[in-house]
Scaffold this motif. Structure first.
Motif, mmCIF file in Angstrom:
data_model
loop_
_atom_site.group_PDB
_atom_site.id
_atom_site.type_symbol
_atom_site.label_atom_id
_atom_site.label_comp_id
_atom_site.label_asym_id
_atom_site.label_seq_id
_atom_site.Cartn_x
_atom_site.Cartn_y
_atom_site.Cartn_z
ATOM 1 N N LYS A 138 9.482 -14.142 186.763
ATOM 2 C CA LYS A 138 8.916 -13.560 185.600
ATOM 3 C C LYS A 138 9.475 -11.894 185.617
ATOM 4 C CE LYS A 138 5.480 -13.252 183.112
ATOM 5 N NZ LYS A 138 4.830 -14.486 181.852
ATOM 6 N N LYS A 139 9.596 -11.366 186.693
ATOM 7 C CA LYS A 139 10.065 -9.864 186.635
ATOM 8 C C LYS A 139 11.349 -9.723 186.137
ATOM 9 C CE LYS A 139 8.041 -8.017 191.133
ATOM 10 N NZ LYS A 139 8.493 -7.756 192.334
ATOM 11 N N LYS A 140 12.300 -10.829 186.186
ATOM 12 C CA LYS A 140 13.781 -11.023 185.504
ATOM 13 C C LYS A 140 13.540 -11.215 184.295
ATOM 14 C CE LYS A 140 15.554 -9.737 189.541
ATOM 15 N NZ LYS A 140 16.324 -8.405 189.349
ATOM 16 N N ALA A 169 1.556 -15.363 186.050
ATOM 17 C CA ALA A 169 3.231 -15.713 185.880
ATOM 18 C C ALA A 169 3.580 -17.173 185.865
ATOM 19 C CB ALA A 169 3.923 -15.160 187.260
ATOM 20 N N ARG A 223 -1.588 -12.666 190.475
ATOM 21 C CA ARG A 223 -0.351 -12.337 189.818
ATOM 22 C C ARG A 223 0.292 -13.578 189.544
ATOM 23 N NH1 ARG A 223 3.043 -8.858 193.065
ATOM 24 N NH2 ARG A 223 4.595 -9.085 191.419
#
Length: 127
Positions: free
Chosen positions: A102-104, A28, A24
């Motif tokens: 990355k999630k944000k 990212a 992951r």
């Protein structure tokens, strides 16, 4: 015998989790050599994700200190439209920071290959 099976299952789970996290992070964030990092770090947002005492003991010139432990609450300090260069003592912590960013919705994420411990460029220390 049950203990050995339990231990083996635990080890397999830990290894699987570590591999998943590593893959992951590879997707990212892009790892940059020191030369690549130096070539671009003055035109981007340079973030040191180490704790404040580590930052004060020495950091890359121009870096802002936003520790990983505070990153979620301080996201407003990082622009999502500009590239972000991250570093910590090693790639593990900066990789975690990249996953969170990355999630944000942050897209251009880079970190220093080998981390700050491998840095041989100029640093600034608090007197």
């Amino acid at each position: 015998m049950d203990f050995l099976y339990s231990l083996l299952i635990f080890i397999v789970i830990v290894v699987a989790y570590s591999l998943i996290t590593w893959f992951r992070q590879k997707r990212a964030v892009t790892a940059l050599t020191q030369e690549e990092f130096i070539a671009g770090y003055r035109k981007v947002q340079l973030i040191d994700v180490r704790e404040p005492n580590d930052f004060e003991n020495g950091h890359i010139l121009g870096a802002r200190n936003i520790p990983l432990t505070q990153l979620k609450t301080r996201l407003v300090e990082i622009r999502p439209d500009k590239p972000v260069y991250l570093y910590a003592q090693s790639e593990i912590v900066s990789g975690r920071a990249a996953l969170l960013l990355k999630k944000k919705g942050y897209k251009e994420l880079f970190h220093l290959k080998g981390g700050f411990r491998m840095w041989t460029g100029k640093i600034k220390k608090k007197s």
